[in-house]
Write a protein that holds these residues in place. Sequence first.
Motif, PDB file in Angstrom:
ATOM      1  N   GLN A 165       4.934  -3.101   6.563  1.00  0.00           N
ATOM      2  CA  GLN A 165       5.897  -2.120   7.073  1.00  0.00           C
ATOM      3  C   GLN A 165       7.297  -2.306   6.479  1.00  0.00           C
ATOM      4  O   GLN A 165       8.301  -1.997   7.112  1.00  0.00           O
ATOM      5  CB  GLN A 165       5.957  -2.173   8.610  1.00  0.00           C
ATOM      6  N   ARG A 168       7.740   2.391   2.503  1.00  0.00           N
ATOM      7  CA  ARG A 168       7.167   3.625   3.021  1.00  0.00           C
ATOM      8  C   ARG A 168       5.889   3.981   2.259  1.00  0.00           C
ATOM      9  O   ARG A 168       5.672   3.530   1.140  1.00  0.00           O
ATOM     10  CB  ARG A 168       8.176   4.768   2.913  1.00  0.00           C
ATOM     11  N   LYS A 169       5.085   4.804   2.854  1.00  0.00           N
ATOM     12  CA  LYS A 169       3.834   5.222   2.239  1.00  0.00           C
ATOM     13  C   LYS A 169       4.072   6.323   1.205  1.00  0.00           C
ATOM     14  O   LYS A 169       5.099   6.995   1.212  1.00  0.00           O
ATOM     15  CB  LYS A 169       2.873   5.739   3.310  1.00  0.00           C
ATOM     16  N   PRO A 225      11.099   2.232   4.595  1.00  0.00           N
ATOM     17  CA  PRO A 225      10.678   3.323   5.497  1.00  0.00           C
ATOM     18  C   PRO A 225      11.859   4.136   5.997  1.00  0.00           C
ATOM     19  O   PRO A 225      12.954   3.587   6.147  1.00  0.00           O
ATOM     20  CB  PRO A 225       9.989   2.575   6.646  1.00  0.00           C
TER      21      PRO A 225
END
Length: 225
Positions: A165, A168-169, A225
């Motif tokens: 985490q 970000r994806k 993120p």
Amino acid sequence: MATQRNVKREPSARRTVDSRKADADPASAKNAILAAARQEFSSKGAAGARVNEIAERSGVNKQLIYYYFGNKEGLYAAALEAVYSDIRELEKSLHLEEEEPESAMRSLVSFSFDYLALHPEFIGMLNHENAIGAQHVQASKTIQGMNSPLIELIRLALKRGVAQQKFRKGIDPLNLYISIAGMSYFFFSNRATLSSNFGRDLSSKEVEEAYRKHVVEFAIAGLRP
């Protein structure tokens, strides 16, 4: 984070090699020729470079250049392949898989910047090669076989970062590689015009170090993120 300030420098293009000893030490003669060729091709391109100048820079007899490389075209191809080979070997030595995701990305961005800072001939040769549509790169089976290990290393670092985490994806590894390389490449390839247009000497060490820091932090911020 592992520093990349130890990116290797090229052998001096002014190194003198006694042509009479070339047969006894062909590797030394070839290295001197290739170092000189990279400087000459970087500043003048394949068309504008002169074998006489390369011979003078390297301190060898011009006929020795033809003996080893056939002609100027062959020498240019060999110099271009040497450029790619050097950076690929250094990429392999990064060992990004051994670092935490953010540290790995910092190492990658730092490496990209530091390599260009130490190897202006790389920028010059790529500028000329792009100007002619990458003709020699496309024709070289050697270069085509030098797949960069970085894309896979970036993919794995991103995957680890997402799992933790920290990243970000949805980040494409190739797009990230191009973005990282582009930020540093543009700075060095256009430094003269940028300095003139904005009235700031971008060639000073202080400015270079500040931009290096900016590039690293900018890239990392884009991953979070």
